[in-house]
Scaffold this active site. Structure first.
Site, PDB file in Angstrom:
ATOM      1  N   ASP A 236      12.508  33.374 -15.519  1.00 43.03           N
ATOM      2  CA  ASP A 236      11.458  33.727 -16.476  1.00 43.03           C
ATOM      3  C   ASP A 236      12.064  34.437 -17.683  1.00 43.03           C
ATOM      4  O   ASP A 236      12.364  35.629 -17.628  1.00 43.03           O
ATOM      5  CB  ASP A 236      10.418  34.636 -15.792  1.00 43.03           C
ATOM      6  CG  ASP A 236       9.280  35.019 -16.730  1.00 43.03           C
ATOM      7  OD1 ASP A 236       9.168  34.404 -17.816  1.00 43.03           O
ATOM      8  OD2 ASP A 236       8.506  35.930 -16.366  1.00 43.03           O
TER       9      ASP A 236
ATOM     10  N   ASP B 264       4.646  34.961 -21.755  1.00 40.76           N
ATOM     11  CA  ASP B 264       5.307  35.645 -20.635  1.00 40.76           C
ATOM     12  C   ASP B 264       4.338  35.883 -19.468  1.00 40.76           C
ATOM     13  O   ASP B 264       4.757  36.258 -18.382  1.00 40.76           O
ATOM     14  CB  ASP B 264       5.882  36.975 -21.136  1.00 40.76           C
ATOM     15  CG  ASP B 264       6.935  37.536 -20.194  1.00 40.76           C
ATOM     16  OD1 ASP B 264       7.336  36.834 -19.244  1.00 40.76           O
ATOM     17  OD2 ASP B 264       7.360  38.691 -20.416  1.00 40.76           O
TER      18      ASP B 264
ATOM     19  N   ARG C 100       0.508  33.482 -13.674  1.00 42.93           N
ATOM     20  CA  ARG C 100      -0.911  33.243 -13.399  1.00 42.93           C
ATOM     21  C   ARG C 100      -1.302  31.819 -13.789  1.00 42.93           C
ATOM     22  O   ARG C 100      -2.241  31.258 -13.235  1.00 42.93           O
ATOM     23  CB  ARG C 100      -1.760  34.303 -14.112  1.00 42.93           C
ATOM     24  CG  ARG C 100      -1.680  34.292 -15.597  1.00 42.93           C
ATOM     25  CD  ARG C 100      -2.149  35.607 -16.229  1.00 42.93           C
ATOM     26  NE  ARG C 100      -1.143  36.670 -16.105  1.00 42.93           N
ATOM     27  CZ  ARG C 100      -1.295  37.910 -16.550  1.00 42.93           C
ATOM     28  NH1 ARG C 100      -2.428  38.272 -17.135  1.00 42.93           N
ATOM     29  NH2 ARG C 100      -0.341  38.801 -16.407  1.00 42.93           N
TER      30      ARG C 100
ATOM     31  N   ASP D  81      11.998  35.673  -9.919  1.00 45.56           N
ATOM     32  CA  ASP D  81      10.592  35.420 -10.216  1.00 45.56           C
ATOM     33  C   ASP D  81       9.997  34.291  -9.354  1.00 45.56           C
ATOM     34  O   ASP D  81       8.862  33.900  -9.535  1.00 45.56           O
ATOM     35  CB  ASP D  81      10.431  35.108 -11.710  1.00 45.56           C
ATOM     36  CG  ASP D  81       9.104  35.605 -12.260  1.00 45.56           C
ATOM     37  OD1 ASP D  81       8.462  36.432 -11.595  1.00 45.56           O
ATOM     38  OD2 ASP D  81       8.715  35.157 -13.351  1.00 45.56           O
TER      39      ASP D  81
ATOM     40  N   GLU E 289       3.095  33.828 -17.486  1.00 42.65           N
ATOM     41  CA  GLU E 289       3.166  32.425 -17.056  1.00 42.65           C
ATOM     42  C   GLU E 289       2.847  32.249 -15.582  1.00 42.65           C
ATOM     43  O   GLU E 289       2.401  31.187 -15.164  1.00 42.65           O
ATOM     44  CB  GLU E 289       4.563  31.859 -17.355  1.00 42.65           C
ATOM     45  CG  GLU E 289       5.656  32.135 -16.303  1.00 42.65           C
ATOM     46  CD  GLU E 289       5.980  33.601 -16.103  1.00 42.65           C
ATOM     47  OE1 GLU E 289       5.646  34.410 -16.985  1.00 42.65           O
ATOM     48  OE2 GLU E 289       6.557  33.963 -15.055  1.00 42.65           O
TER      49      GLU E 289
ATOM     50  N   LYS F 184      11.413  37.905 -23.472  1.00 46.72           N
ATOM     51  CA  LYS F 184      11.659  39.239 -22.926  1.00 46.72           C
ATOM     52  C   LYS F 184      12.863  39.879 -23.604  1.00 46.72           C
ATOM     53  O   LYS F 184      13.756  39.176 -24.062  1.00 46.72           O
ATOM     54  CB  LYS F 184      11.971  39.122 -21.427  1.00 46.72           C
ATOM     55  CG  LYS F 184      10.793  38.774 -20.548  1.00 46.72           C
ATOM     56  CD  LYS F 184      11.218  38.670 -19.092  1.00 46.72           C
ATOM     57  CE  LYS F 184      10.060  38.278 -18.194  1.00 46.72           C
ATOM     58  NZ  LYS F 184       9.004  39.288 -18.090  1.00 46.72           N
TER      59      LYS F 184
ATOM     60  N   LYS G 170       4.248  31.713  -6.338  1.00 43.75           N
ATOM     61  CA  LYS G 170       4.806  31.579  -7.695  1.00 43.75           C
ATOM     62  C   LYS G 170       6.287  31.272  -7.578  1.00 43.75           C
ATOM     63  O   LYS G 170       7.037  32.048  -6.996  1.00 43.75           O
ATOM     64  CB  LYS G 170       4.586  32.881  -8.475  1.00 43.75           C
ATOM     65  CG  LYS G 170       5.353  32.948  -9.814  1.00 43.75           C
ATOM     66  CD  LYS G 170       5.033  34.230 -10.597  1.00 43.75           C
ATOM     67  CE  LYS G 170       5.917  34.350 -11.841  1.00 43.75           C
ATOM     68  NZ  LYS G 170       5.644  35.578 -12.625  1.00 43.75           N
TER      69      LYS G 170
HETATM   70  N1  BES Z   1       7.706  37.842 -13.922  1.00 40.95           N
HETATM   71  C1  BES Z   1       7.035  38.778 -14.728  1.00 40.95           C
HETATM   72  C2  BES Z   1       6.646  40.041 -13.985  1.00 40.95           C
HETATM   73  C3  BES Z   1       7.762  40.875 -13.457  1.00 40.95           C
HETATM   74  C4  BES Z   1       8.207  41.967 -14.161  1.00 40.95           C
HETATM   75  C5  BES Z   1       8.325  40.611 -12.226  1.00 40.95           C
HETATM   76  C6  BES Z   1       9.221  42.755 -13.649  1.00 40.95           C
HETATM   77  C7  BES Z   1       9.322  41.394 -11.715  1.00 40.95           C
HETATM   78  C8  BES Z   1       9.765  42.474 -12.431  1.00 40.95           C
HETATM   79  C9  BES Z   1       5.766  38.158 -15.303  1.00 40.95           C
HETATM   80  O1  BES Z   1       5.823  36.804 -15.525  1.00 40.95           O
HETATM   81  C10 BES Z   1       5.525  38.812 -16.608  1.00 40.95           C
HETATM   82  O2  BES Z   1       6.326  38.654 -17.477  1.00 40.95           O
HETATM   83  N2  BES Z   1       4.428  39.543 -16.719  1.00 40.95           N
HETATM   84  C11 BES Z   1       4.104  40.223 -17.923  1.00 40.95           C
HETATM   85  C12 BES Z   1       2.646  40.048 -18.185  1.00 40.95           C
HETATM   86  C13 BES Z   1       2.207  40.494 -19.543  1.00 40.95           C
HETATM   87  C14 BES Z   1       2.789  39.575 -20.606  1.00 40.95           C
HETATM   88  C15 BES Z   1       0.704  40.487 -19.607  1.00 40.95           C
HETATM   89  C16 BES Z   1       4.464  41.694 -17.741  1.00 40.95           C
HETATM   90  O3  BES Z   1       4.304  42.220 -16.648  1.00 40.95           O
HETATM   91  O4  BES Z   1       4.930  42.289 -18.692  1.00 40.95           O
HETATM   92 ZN    ZN Z   2       7.139  35.744 -14.403  1.00 36.45          ZN
HETATM   93 MN    MN Z   3       6.679  36.332 -17.393  1.00 36.44          MN
END
Ligand code: BES
Ligand code: ZN
Ligand code: MN
Length: 506
Positions: A274, A356, A360, A292, A358, A281, A269
């Protein structure tokens, strides 16, 4: 950092700082530690005898004790580094200990150190030498690329002191591997540390291409046109909100006279920033989202190591790089996207619930693409979910797999890499939560089991191909410095992915 081995007695080493490891050899229930130094000869122990007998030093892991002008040694300083209980001693403690020695020297302006290779039962010569070298190289890293006053504090030279009687072939081989892998992990850390404005998807592509040129890998970096041609609707949907073009990075390692056999596909990834997109966010901590792309960087680092270690197996490394931004062109919750079609099949349709989620999406197309390029076994790495931190804390990263043999090799590799991954389930019952009423699947699965839901989404695209997914979100960035490890990017997964690859090389 320049590293070399000297086969010599510790007393003969002229150095600013000689580091020698110590263990506690007392029985588990003993009240008093029994300190033993692990140098190849007894001179450092004699020099430190009085203070060690005094009991103030317990030899706990990465505890340090400094002596000036030690008697009987040519070294100006003797640094004793604790490795904990002797009964629990493995090369992992040695890696940390070597890192501690280098990080002790760094802020004190010592540009040159010597480290005595620990000699003890259960410490094989090659892995121990590798651990010393790797730990030293990793310990020298600081995220100071943009700090003008700290830039040149690196330890320039490390002399690794092995006993005259040591197995020289094993020691040299261990040193070489440790330096290659440690430097490759640091290479990944440099990339991860770069802020979003200085490392766009395009620049990440350039950095990967430059690395590939240097180490003789094939590399192809393409943009949005190629994504459209491949019908990568999931990947494109993430990048469409940004003014920065995406980069699809494909690095190929193919050994000469490669035996017909497995082709390993690495997928990383590479979200260079992000924001969350339209599902934006909160601003607190959003600056961290420059990391990210840590999964992508880990794969670039692993390819850099593989190019030098030259295992007999073909490896394709793919990084899906994009920026996730809100804008008038960004995708919206409720949108339906069509993922890259696998040969002979239509692309899967995805209902976007949360923009968010993204990572996956870009990985889905990366995985399908890896398979279309001939990958028979897959591994992906991604800072995929905050939920993995809720499940496992910041010690273990999450691991998932649809195949026991493939995962078994990964677990074996952890014994060498010393990295910590904990397997989480992806049983079919979990699929329920990513079912969509209007498309094949949706991109989030509700409140519970978030790391598993994300893995279930990826599993749809790995399908029958043996595959491992690494969710490194909680361990890719180290918030508080440790004695052996700077705060900032860790470069986690480089070492374990490299060992996994090597397990296929025969
Ligand atoms: N990049 C984030 C995950 C992340 C969070 C990485 C904290 C490092 C530290 C990912 O893209 C994300 O935002 N995931 C969401 C998924 C949710 C919307 C289902 C999350 O974890 O909140
Ligand atoms: Zn992310
Ligand atoms: Mn995200």
């Amino acid at each position: 950092m320049n590293t070399k081995i000297l086969f010599a007695a510790t007393s003969e080493i002229e150095t600013e700082l000689l580091a020698v490891f110590a263990v506690d050899a007392s029985a588990n229930k003993a009240v008093k530690p029994e300190i033993r130094l692990l140098a190849g000869d007894g001179v450092p122990a004699q020099a430190a005898r009085a203070i060690l007998d005094g009991g103030e030093f317990k030899a706990e892991c990465c505890e340090t004790l400094l002596l000036h002008q030690p008697t009987g040694l040519k070294a100006k300083r003797l640094l004793i580094v604790g490795l904990g209980k002797v009964a629990k001693l493995t090369p992992h403690e040695v890696r940390k200990g070597a890192g501690t020695a280098v990080r002790f020297a760094k802020p004190r302006g010592l540009r040159e150190v010597a480290i005595a290779v620990p000699v003890a039962e259960g410490l094989g010569p090659k892995l121990t030498m590798r651990a010393v070298a790797e730990g030293a190289v990793l310990g020298d890293y600081d995220s100071d690329t943009y700090r003008s006053e700290r830039k040149d504090r690196s330890v320039q030279s490390v002399q690794i002191v092995a006993p005259v009687s040591a197995d020289r072939v094993a020691a040299e081989a261990g040193l070489r591997e440790g330096v290659i892998v440690g430097e490759s992990q640091n290479f990944a850390r440099e990339l991860i540390n770069e802020p979003g404005n200085r490392l766009t998807p395009t620049i990440l592509g350039e950095r990967a291409a430059e690395m590939c040129r240097e180490y003789g890998l094939r590399c192809e970096v393409s943009g949005a046109d190629k994504l459209r041609e491949l019908k990568m609707g999931a990947f494109l949907s993430v990048t469409q909100g940004s003014d920065e073009p995406p980069a699809l990075i494909v690095m190929t390692y193919e050994p000469k006279n490669a035996p017909a056999g497995p082709v390993l596909g690495l997928v990383g990834k590479g979200i260079t920033f992000d924001t969350g997109g339209i599902s934006i966010k909160p601003s607190d901590n959003m600056e961290k989202m420059k990391y990210d792309m840590a999964g992508g960087a880990a794969m670039i680092g692993a390819m850099r190591a593989i190019a030098q270690l030259q295992p007999q197996v073909k490896v394709i490394g793919i990084v899906c790089a994009a920026e996730n931004m809100p804008s008038g062109k960004a995708q919206k919750p409720g949108d339906v996207q069509i993922a890259m079609p696998a040969p002979g099949k239509p692309g899967k349709t995805i209902e976007i619930i949360n923009t968010d989620a993204e990572g996956r999406l870009v990985l889905a197309d990366g995985i399908t693409y890896a398979k279309s390029l001939g990958a028979t076994h897959l591994i992906d790495a991604a800072t995929l979910t905050g939920a993995v931190a809720v499940a496992l804390g910041q010690i273990n990263a999450g691991a998932f797999s649809n195949d026991e043999d493939t995962y078994g090799r990964f677990v074996e590799g952890l014994k060498v890499s010393g990295e910590r991954f904990w397997r989480l389930p992806i049983e079919d019952d979990y699929r329920e939560v990513i079912k969509s009423t209007i498309a094949d699947i949706k991109n989030t699965g509700g409140r519970y089991g978030g790391a598993i839901n994300a893995a279930m989404f990826l599993k749809e695209f790995a399908e029958e191909t043996p595959w491992i997914h690494l969710d490194i979100a909680a361990v890719a960035w180290n918030d508080d410095a440790k004695p052996w490890l700077a705060s900032g990017p860790t470069g986690v997964a480089v070492r374990s992915v490299v060992e996994w690859i090597r397990s296929y090389a025969g």
